[in-house]
Design a protein around this motif. Sequence first.
Motif, PDB file in Angstrom:
ATOM      1  N   SER A  19     -51.026 -69.070 -30.633  1.00 20.03           N
ATOM      2  CA  SER A  19     -50.583 -70.527 -31.322  1.00 20.03           C
ATOM      3  C   SER A  19     -49.705 -71.236 -30.450  1.00 20.03           C
ATOM      4  O   SER A  19     -49.968 -72.621 -30.169  1.00 20.03           O
ATOM      5  CB  SER A  19     -49.686 -70.304 -32.669  1.00 20.03           C
ATOM      6  N   LEU A  20     -49.067 -70.522 -29.635  1.00 16.68           N
ATOM      7  CA  LEU A  20     -48.365 -71.168 -28.404  1.00 16.68           C
ATOM      8  C   LEU A  20     -48.972 -71.782 -27.662  1.00 16.68           C
ATOM      9  O   LEU A  20     -49.005 -73.126 -27.026  1.00 16.68           O
ATOM     10  CB  LEU A  20     -47.400 -70.147 -27.854  1.00 16.68           C
ATOM     11  N   MET A  21     -50.180 -71.160 -27.130  1.00 11.65           N
ATOM     12  CA  MET A  21     -51.138 -71.635 -26.192  1.00 11.65           C
ATOM     13  C   MET A  21     -51.911 -73.114 -26.754  1.00 11.65           C
ATOM     14  O   MET A  21     -51.989 -74.043 -26.128  1.00 11.65           O
ATOM     15  CB  MET A  21     -52.292 -70.784 -25.886  1.00 11.65           C
ATOM     16  N   ILE A  22     -52.282 -72.874 -28.087  1.00  9.81           N
ATOM     17  CA  ILE A  22     -52.692 -74.151 -28.627  1.00  9.81           C
ATOM     18  C   ILE A  22     -51.642 -75.476 -28.694  1.00  9.81           C
ATOM     19  O   ILE A  22     -52.198 -76.453 -28.239  1.00  9.81           O
ATOM     20  CB  ILE A  22     -53.277 -73.830 -30.382  1.00  9.81           C
ATOM     21  N   ASP A  23     -50.317 -75.217 -29.058  1.00 11.78           N
ATOM     22  CA  ASP A  23     -49.600 -75.960 -28.978  1.00 11.78           C
ATOM     23  C   ASP A  23     -49.210 -76.582 -27.481  1.00 11.78           C
ATOM     24  O   ASP A  23     -49.154 -77.882 -27.258  1.00 11.78           O
ATOM     25  CB  ASP A  23     -48.059 -75.385 -29.389  1.00 11.78           C
ATOM     26  N   MET A  24     -49.247 -75.879 -26.651  1.00  5.92           N
ATOM     27  CA  MET A  24     -49.171 -76.379 -25.405  1.00  5.92           C
ATOM     28  C   MET A  24     -50.539 -77.164 -24.811  1.00  5.92           C
ATOM     29  O   MET A  24     -50.253 -78.316 -24.199  1.00  5.92           O
ATOM     30  CB  MET A  24     -49.025 -75.352 -24.235  1.00  5.92           C
ATOM     31  N   LEU A  25     -51.472 -76.791 -25.302  1.00  2.00           N
ATOM     32  CA  LEU A  25     -52.742 -77.658 -24.870  1.00  2.00           C
ATOM     33  C   LEU A  25     -52.609 -79.008 -25.682  1.00  2.00           C
ATOM     34  O   LEU A  25     -53.019 -79.893 -25.027  1.00  2.00           O
ATOM     35  CB  LEU A  25     -53.918 -77.023 -25.548  1.00  2.00           C
ATOM     36  N   VAL A  26     -52.145 -79.209 -26.909  1.00  2.00           N
ATOM     37  CA  VAL A  26     -52.281 -80.205 -27.606  1.00  2.00           C
ATOM     38  C   VAL A  26     -51.261 -81.242 -26.983  1.00  2.00           C
ATOM     39  O   VAL A  26     -51.598 -82.376 -26.649  1.00  2.00           O
ATOM     40  CB  VAL A  26     -51.863 -80.218 -29.023  1.00  2.00           C
ATOM     41  N   LYS A  27     -49.878 -80.919 -26.630  1.00  2.00           N
ATOM     42  CA  LYS A  27     -48.961 -81.510 -25.791  1.00  2.00           C
ATOM     43  C   LYS A  27     -49.758 -81.767 -24.476  1.00  2.00           C
ATOM     44  O   LYS A  27     -49.424 -83.221 -24.200  1.00  2.00           O
ATOM     45  CB  LYS A  27     -47.842 -80.764 -25.756  1.00  2.00           C
ATOM     46  N   GLN A  28     -50.317 -81.296 -23.949  1.00  2.00           N
ATOM     47  CA  GLN A  28     -50.706 -81.622 -22.629  1.00  2.00           C
ATOM     48  C   GLN A  28     -51.896 -82.779 -22.831  1.00  2.00           C
ATOM     49  O   GLN A  28     -51.917 -83.585 -21.949  1.00  2.00           O
ATOM     50  CB  GLN A  28     -51.387 -80.520 -21.907  1.00  2.00           C
ATOM     51  N   ALA A  29     -52.642 -82.400 -23.883  1.00  6.59           N
ATOM     52  CA  ALA A  29     -53.844 -83.465 -24.106  1.00  6.59           C
ATOM     53  C   ALA A  29     -53.319 -84.825 -24.267  1.00  6.59           C
ATOM     54  O   ALA A  29     -54.009 -85.791 -24.217  1.00  6.59           O
ATOM     55  CB  ALA A  29     -54.661 -82.855 -25.046  1.00  6.59           C
ATOM     56  N   HIS A  30     -52.168 -84.825 -25.096  1.00 11.14           N
ATOM     57  CA  HIS A  30     -51.641 -86.045 -25.554  1.00 11.14           C
ATOM     58  C   HIS A  30     -50.693 -86.929 -24.496  1.00 11.14           C
ATOM     59  O   HIS A  30     -50.126 -87.752 -24.728  1.00 11.14           O
ATOM     60  CB  HIS A  30     -51.075 -85.783 -26.674  1.00 11.14           C
ATOM     61  N   SER A  31     -50.559 -86.146 -23.554  1.00  8.80           N
ATOM     62  CA  SER A  31     -49.295 -86.413 -22.356  1.00  8.80           C
ATOM     63  C   SER A  31     -50.257 -87.625 -21.401  1.00  8.80           C
ATOM     64  O   SER A  31     -51.389 -87.557 -21.426  1.00  8.80           O
ATOM     65  CB  SER A  31     -48.828 -85.624 -21.375  1.00  8.80           C
ATOM     66  N   GLU A  32     -49.504 -88.359 -20.787  1.00  7.72           N
ATOM     67  CA  GLU A  32     -50.095 -89.445 -19.933  1.00  7.72           C
ATOM     68  C   GLU A  32     -50.853 -88.716 -18.679  1.00  7.72           C
ATOM     69  O   GLU A  32     -50.376 -87.671 -18.027  1.00  7.72           O
ATOM     70  CB  GLU A  32     -49.125 -90.398 -19.230  1.00  7.72           C
ATOM     71  N   PRO A  33     -52.161 -88.952 -18.639  1.00 11.72           N
ATOM     72  CA  PRO A  33     -52.919 -88.431 -17.745  1.00 11.72           C
ATOM     73  C   PRO A  33     -52.485 -88.869 -16.245  1.00 11.72           C
ATOM     74  O   PRO A  33     -52.041 -89.960 -15.929  1.00 11.72           O
ATOM     75  CB  PRO A  33     -54.438 -89.080 -17.653  1.00 11.72           C
ATOM     76  N   VAL A  34     -52.766 -87.944 -15.328  1.00 13.00           N
ATOM     77  CA  VAL A  34     -52.375 -87.778 -14.039  1.00 13.00           C
ATOM     78  C   VAL A  34     -53.721 -88.266 -13.141  1.00 13.00           C
ATOM     79  O   VAL A  34     -54.735 -87.338 -13.161  1.00 13.00           O
ATOM     80  CB  VAL A  34     -51.422 -86.811 -13.199  1.00 13.00           C
ATOM     81  N   SER A  35     -53.653 -89.262 -12.243  1.00 13.60           N
ATOM     82  CA  SER A  35     -54.990 -89.259 -11.497  1.00 13.60           C
ATOM     83  C   SER A  35     -54.635 -88.719  -9.884  1.00 13.60           C
ATOM     84  O   SER A  35     -53.497 -88.917  -9.426  1.00 13.60           O
ATOM     85  CB  SER A  35     -55.444 -90.395 -11.530  1.00 13.60           C
ATOM     86  N   ILE A  36     -55.616 -88.185  -9.268  1.00 11.74           N
ATOM     87  CA  ILE A  36     -55.298 -87.594  -7.780  1.00 11.74           C
ATOM     88  C   ILE A  36     -56.317 -88.406  -6.935  1.00 11.74           C
ATOM     89  O   ILE A  36     -57.130 -88.751  -7.427  1.00 11.74           O
ATOM     90  CB  ILE A  36     -55.402 -86.130  -7.834  1.00 11.74           C
TER      91      ILE A  36
END
Length: 177
Positions: free
Chosen positions: A160-177
């Motif tokens: 559940s913690l792993m899923i929460d982290m993924l959801v937060k990361q997926a909704h964060s502003e993307p970073v381009s390199i």
Amino acid sequence: MNLLIISGSAFPGSHTNAIAKIIESLVEQPENKVTVVDLCELDIPVLGQGKSNGAEKLKRLAEDADSIIIGTPNYHTSYSGILKNALDHLSINEFEMKPVGLFCNSGGMRNSDPLTQLRMVMRGVHAMVIPTQASTCDTDFEKTDEGYVLVNEQIKERLSLMIDMLVKQAHSEPVSI
């Protein structure tokens, strides 16, 4: 969020596939779309031996995913060959700056070596692997008529913690390199 879960076991009904199904059930839906791909059900040829509908389907699903969770059984302290071959068919195009979660199952004692190796592979395709991962062993499950059931509550909480982290990361502003 569009989540792709890749189950990298060569055997149907595996512990790895059971974890994939548990993760699917833990993701809040319908806000999030979840697709579970069991690699043993796809026809993916050895890389360089031609194309297949299975390889193209996996590539399309990975491209469309906002985040990906990859699961593997522990084979000789590494990840499975079927998963290696499937990942070889994918590239930076499918993974670049995409959040990725990892989990594995070991027969005897819990071992995260396959996940360490997958982290290196994901770094090579510019994925953003989250720090939380899950590692199970066969004693974390009970066998029922429906298959394997995860009985270790601490592992469920970690998933559940792993899923929460993924959801937060997926909704964060993307970073381009």
